[in-house]
Scaffold this active site. Sequence first.
Site, PDB file in Angstrom:
ATOM      1  N   CYS A  17      49.489  83.246  14.877  1.00 61.26           N
ATOM      2  CA  CYS A  17      48.848  84.416  15.468  1.00 61.26           C
ATOM      3  C   CYS A  17      48.447  84.135  16.914  1.00 61.26           C
ATOM      4  O   CYS A  17      48.563  83.018  17.408  1.00 61.26           O
ATOM      5  CB  CYS A  17      47.614  84.808  14.658  1.00 61.26           C
ATOM      6  SG  CYS A  17      47.977  85.276  12.935  1.00 61.26           S
TER       7      CYS A  17
ATOM      8  N   HIS B 226      43.778  88.299  17.015  1.00 62.25           N
ATOM      9  CA  HIS B 226      42.453  88.249  16.398  1.00 62.25           C
ATOM     10  C   HIS B 226      41.464  87.453  17.243  1.00 62.25           C
ATOM     11  O   HIS B 226      41.805  86.879  18.280  1.00 62.25           O
ATOM     12  CB  HIS B 226      42.537  87.689  14.976  1.00 62.25           C
ATOM     13  CG  HIS B 226      43.084  86.299  14.841  1.00 62.25           C
ATOM     14  ND1 HIS B 226      42.488  85.178  15.404  1.00 62.25           N
ATOM     15  CD2 HIS B 226      44.164  85.820  14.174  1.00 62.25           C
ATOM     16  CE1 HIS B 226      43.173  84.096  15.086  1.00 62.25           C
ATOM     17  NE2 HIS B 226      44.211  84.464  14.348  1.00 62.25           N
TER      18      HIS B 226
END
Length: 220
Positions: free
Chosen positions: A137, A129
């Site tokens: 992440c 992201h």
Amino acid sequence: MNAVEGGGSRAQQAAARVRPALQRDLAALGLEYGGAVFMRIFKREAELELWLAGKDGRYQLFRTYPICTFSGGLGPKRRQGDRQAPEGFYRVGLGQLNPASSYHLSFNLGYPNAYERANGYTGDFLMVHGSCVSIGCYAMGDAAIEEIYTLAEAALRQGQAAFEVHAFPFRLDDAALAAARASPWFDFWSELKPGYDAFERERQPPRVRVENKRYRIGEG
């Protein structure tokens, strides 16, 4: 309403910003906007490589992006809440794109994959992201994710069923893996290495399957 329908305007605005320069740079390499994509992530080097398929079907490196941050250390993600970024072989389809992400734009890696499910690993919503914060992440920053997301979406909408993302602890050449022999993850990384080697040799993502809770790599 799914994520693609719900946040399309943000992705469209990003594409409008980055597409002209992407098309110019792709053309300079003999590549096409909307061509099939493949990605490799290297934790220790903090890099994401974005490859596109050429006219001969072999993939060419288009860009290498610095990873702004990821959480945890080297080694796979095994359980919910361990704050580890995953390592392994993943496939991303159109439904895994999230143009309405809280972190600008994102796509879900698809953790847990078949290997991780077979081994009882837990967790979900592991993303690549924008922004520069991470809880398990890979955060790329907003400028980079706009290019990555735009090319990924274009490939999927032009007919690529899903693109593959191979996430490695480091570049798995023979010397680097041998130097990690004392790591508790050496055996796991040794399972990943044939996938790394196959792409290095063929410039096409290899076939990945899971047998007896282990990765098995085959050509094609």
